[in-house]
Design a protein around this motif. Structure first.
Motif, PDB file in Angstrom:
ATOM      1  N   ARG A 158       0.937  -1.269   0.012  1.00 17.48           N
ATOM      2  CA  ARG A 158      -0.075  -0.138  -0.007  1.00 17.48           C
ATOM      3  C   ARG A 158       0.817   1.172  -0.029  1.00 17.48           C
ATOM      4  O   ARG A 158       1.872   1.372   0.609  1.00 17.48           O
ATOM      5  N   TYR A 159       0.350   2.194  -0.490  1.00 21.55           N
ATOM      6  CA  TYR A 159       1.033   3.549  -0.945  1.00 21.55           C
ATOM      7  C   TYR A 159       1.562   4.148   0.417  1.00 21.55           C
ATOM      8  O   TYR A 159       2.738   4.484   0.727  1.00 21.55           O
ATOM      9  N   HIS A 160       0.403   4.381   1.364  1.00 16.01           N
ATOM     10  CA  HIS A 160       0.737   4.866   2.667  1.00 16.01           C
ATOM     11  C   HIS A 160       1.371   3.927   3.703  1.00 16.01           C
ATOM     12  O   HIS A 160       2.430   4.269   4.481  1.00 16.01           O
ATOM     13  N   GLY A 161       1.066   2.570   3.457  1.00 13.46           N
ATOM     14  CA  GLY A 161       1.881   1.399   4.054  1.00 13.46           C
ATOM     15  C   GLY A 161       3.355   1.577   4.118  1.00 13.46           C
ATOM     16  O   GLY A 161       4.192   1.264   4.958  1.00 13.46           O
ATOM     17  N   ARG A 162       3.685   1.813   3.047  1.00 12.95           N
ATOM     18  CA  ARG A 162       5.392   1.967   2.675  1.00 12.95           C
ATOM     19  C   ARG A 162       5.981   2.977   3.268  1.00 12.95           C
ATOM     20  O   ARG A 162       7.063   2.961   3.959  1.00 12.95           O
ATOM     21  N   THR A 163       5.315   4.138   3.445  1.00  9.83           N
ATOM     22  CA  THR A 163       5.882   5.365   4.357  1.00  9.83           C
ATOM     23  C   THR A 163       5.889   4.876   5.893  1.00  9.83           C
ATOM     24  O   THR A 163       6.854   5.551   6.298  1.00  9.83           O
ATOM     25  N   ILE A 301       7.254  12.404  12.934  1.00 13.47           N
ATOM     26  CA  ILE A 301       6.051  13.555  12.504  1.00 13.47           C
ATOM     27  C   ILE A 301       6.007  13.532  10.922  1.00 13.47           C
ATOM     28  O   ILE A 301       4.836  13.795  10.453  1.00 13.47           O
ATOM     29  N   TRP A 302       6.965  13.304  10.159  1.00  9.09           N
ATOM     30  CA  TRP A 302       7.008  13.280   8.873  1.00  9.09           C
ATOM     31  C   TRP A 302       6.014  12.029   8.185  1.00  9.09           C
ATOM     32  O   TRP A 302       5.508  11.972   7.157  1.00  9.09           O
ATOM     33  N   GLN A 303       5.989  10.929   9.132  1.00  7.75           N
ATOM     34  CA  GLN A 303       5.261   9.921   8.471  1.00  7.75           C
ATOM     35  C   GLN A 303       3.841  10.147   8.722  1.00  7.75           C
ATOM     36  O   GLN A 303       2.978  10.063   7.722  1.00  7.75           O
ATOM     37  N   ARG A 304       3.397  11.068   9.629  1.00  4.94           N
ATOM     38  CA  ARG A 304       1.883  11.558   9.816  1.00  4.94           C
ATOM     39  C   ARG A 304       1.741  12.586   8.710  1.00  4.94           C
ATOM     40  O   ARG A 304       0.543  12.506   8.182  1.00  4.94           O
ATOM     41  N   THR A 307       1.610  10.488   5.392  1.00  7.94           N
ATOM     42  CA  THR A 307       0.130   9.637   5.188  1.00  7.94           C
ATOM     43  C   THR A 307      -0.935  10.638   4.931  1.00  7.94           C
ATOM     44  O   THR A 307      -2.008  10.241   4.156  1.00  7.94           O
ATOM     45  N   ARG A 308      -0.873  11.848   5.490  1.00  4.60           N
ATOM     46  CA  ARG A 308      -2.103  12.760   5.474  1.00  4.60           C
ATOM     47  C   ARG A 308      -2.098  13.547   3.983  1.00  4.60           C
ATOM     48  O   ARG A 308      -3.411  13.459   3.326  1.00  4.60           O
ATOM     49  N   ILE A 309      -1.007  13.962   3.401  1.00  4.23           N
ATOM     50  CA  ILE A 309      -0.940  14.581   2.216  1.00  4.23           C
ATOM     51  C   ILE A 309      -0.091  13.960   1.139  1.00  4.23           C
ATOM     52  O   ILE A 309      -0.164  14.265   0.109  1.00  4.23           O
ATOM     53  N   GLY A 310       0.524  12.762   1.245  1.00  2.00           N
ATOM     54  CA  GLY A 310       1.144  11.986   0.043  1.00  2.00           C
ATOM     55  C   GLY A 310       2.816  12.310   0.311  1.00  2.00           C
ATOM     56  O   GLY A 310       3.126  13.217   0.708  1.00  2.00           O
ATOM     57  N   LYS A 311       3.247  11.401  -0.333  1.00  2.30           N
ATOM     58  CA  LYS A 311       4.587  11.265  -0.567  1.00  2.30           C
ATOM     59  C   LYS A 311       5.273  12.484  -1.119  1.00  2.30           C
ATOM     60  O   LYS A 311       6.140  13.037  -0.694  1.00  2.30           O
ATOM     61  N   ARG A 312       4.746  12.813  -2.142  1.00  2.00           N
ATOM     62  CA  ARG A 312       5.630  13.971  -3.150  1.00  2.00           C
ATOM     63  C   ARG A 312       5.191  15.337  -2.692  1.00  2.00           C
ATOM     64  O   ARG A 312       6.240  16.114  -2.131  1.00  2.00           O
TER      65      ARG A 312
END
Length: 467
Positions: A158-163, A301-304, A307-312
């Motif tokens: 999953r996209y956010h799972g990898r983050t 902090i940056w994981q949250r 996850t909220r706004i996307g990796k890019r």
């Protein structure tokens, strides 16, 4: 901690389990255990650059020229070993998985060479001894780091799972770096001249953390089954061709190399800036340590945020924040410690934000590559990502030090005001420009959450396991 069977993570007939099922199986405890191998790896890297060469010269009498040549050749070997391990781990097929055997073997080599490097028998230390140990050390390091990074990219579909997964790796890496900075600092308060004890203290930390971390990394989470496509057989030249043909991968690699270059300029000049521009020699090491203390909080902090706004978007926000922090250093004047401390704390809280998101993007890029070509090259892609992280420091130091020398700065008293101002401007603007350039590189990166969801659906249809 027992290993879950593959079908417990991804039920038969469906490769991508629902988000709540994945969250139940990839618990914080399991992810921390899996990521714990980052502690000894991070704990080894900093001392290797900071004081191992110095201590082998002062304590064992090896010439600096010889040590420099050995480390130079060792780094070339390290660079060559990364893609080799990545390609071979992609090809591996065994009852234990394809990443796990490499990590287990790499852990043994890494542990043995660490013992020989940090606890050297004085009677045996020669240039040949250092060269042999260092070459095995770098090989073990590659065998640990590259397969574990690839496994992390495969752990969640999953996209956010990898983050989330790479955030745990970043957190454990920050803890390892902080510990290896704090321990020698404490020792220096009691026995500042005992170089051998410092070497053994760091070596002991690596070995003590390696054993449980290796076991936890191997057993905490399952390794997904390999794709149905047969492993790709290709030479080194073909592997390089694959890398340069993937435009998405090249953008991620370029952004990470630029970011790391900027970070290296800051790290390479921070002591000069604190001692000679600020006139605060007592804070030279303290500022670096302070940044890493607050850097431990950066990954959660940056994981949250990611996850909220996307990796890019999170990578762009992180890079612009770091650019602003570095540009604010232009407001610092000699003796203005409170502002410098505040900016150092802010730097710590944004530390590695862009690197974290870019690392999480690599697995998404590997998915897009597999859908397009039919071949899984996740290990190869992560091995090249590791190379970009090693290229950045070489560029950063190679650019920053000659520039401040050209501007007239010398590491000592008596610098002209113009030379000190040039030091400040490079210390502030150099990293800021790097972060801005990285932002431009990924500004229109097309592989967002929606695009990746389409790729995963196509791959899951191809990989579906019959009920």
């Amino acid at each position: 901690m027992a290993t879950l069977p593959y079908t417990d993570l991804y039920p038969p007939g469906r490769l991508s389990s629902p988000p709540d099922a994945e969250a139940r199986r990839l618990t914080p405890l399991r992810l921390a255990g899996f990521a714990s191998i980052a502690v000894p790896i991070a704990g080894a890297g900093l001392p290797l650059a900071l004081f191992v060469p110095q201590l082998y010269a002062t304590e064992f009498g090896l010439s600096l020229a010889t040590i420099g040549l050995i480390f130079f050749l060792g780094r070339f070997w390290d660079v060559a070993a990364d893609p080799l391990v990545g390609v071979l781990s992609d090809r591996t097929r065994s009852r234990f998985g394809r990443r796990r055997p490499w990590i287990a073997a790499g852990g043994l080599l890494f542990g043995l060479s660490s013992a020989l490097l940090f606890f050297p028998p004085a009677a045996l230390v020669t240039p040949a001894y250092l060269a042999a140990v260092l070459f095995v050390f770098y090989l073990g390091w590659s065998m640990l780091e590259i397969p574990s990074s690839a496994w992390a990219g495969e752990l969640s579909r999953r996209y956010h799972g990898r983050t989330r997964v790479v955030s745990y790796q970043a957190l454990l890496r920050s803890i390892g770096l902080l510990a290896v900075l704090v321990l020698p600092t404490i020792l220096e308060q009691f026995e500042p001249a005992n170089g051998l004890l410092k070497l053994k203290l760091v070596g002991g930390f690596i070995l003590v953390t390696l054993v449980p971390a290796l076991l936890l990394s191997l057993l905490s989470v399952p390794e997904p089954t390999v794709p149905a496509a047969p492993p790709v057989r290709q030479g080194f030249g073909r592997a390089i061709g694959v890398i340069f043909s993937d435009k998405l991968l090249l953008r991620v690699l370029a952004a990470d190399a630029v970011v790391t270059t900027g970070q290296s300029i800051r790290a390479g000049l921070i002591v000069f800036f604190a001692v000679w521009y600020m006139g605060l020699p007592a804070w030279a090491s303290g500022l670096y340590l302070l940044q890493f203390i607050f850097g431990v909080a950066a990954a959660p902090i940056w994981q949250r945020i990611g996850t909220r706004i996307g990796k890019r978007e999170a990578a762009i926000a992180g890079e612009l924040a770091q650019a602003a922090i570095n540009l604010a250093l232009l407001l610092v004047v000699p003796g203005a410690l409170p502002l410098l401390v505040a900016l150092t704390i802010a730097q710590g809280l944004t530390q590695g934000s862009g690197n974290l998101m870019l690392r999480a993007m690599v697995a998404d890029v590997a998915d897009a590559h597999r859908l397009r070509t039919g071949h899984d090259r996740t290990g190869l892609f992560f091995s090249v990502f590791a190379l970009s992280a090693k290229l950045g420091p070489a560029i950063g130091i190679g650019v920053a030090l000659p520039l401040i020398a050209w501007a007239g700065f010398r590491a000592g008293p008596g610098n002209a005001p113009e030379a000190l101002e040039s030091l400040k401007y490079l210390f502030a603007i150099g990293p800021a420009l790097a972060h801005i350039l990285a932002t431009a590189i990924i500004w229109r990166f097309p592989l967002d959450e929606a695009a990746h969801a389409e790729i995963r659906r196509a791959l899951d249809r191809a990989d579906v396991i019959p009920a």
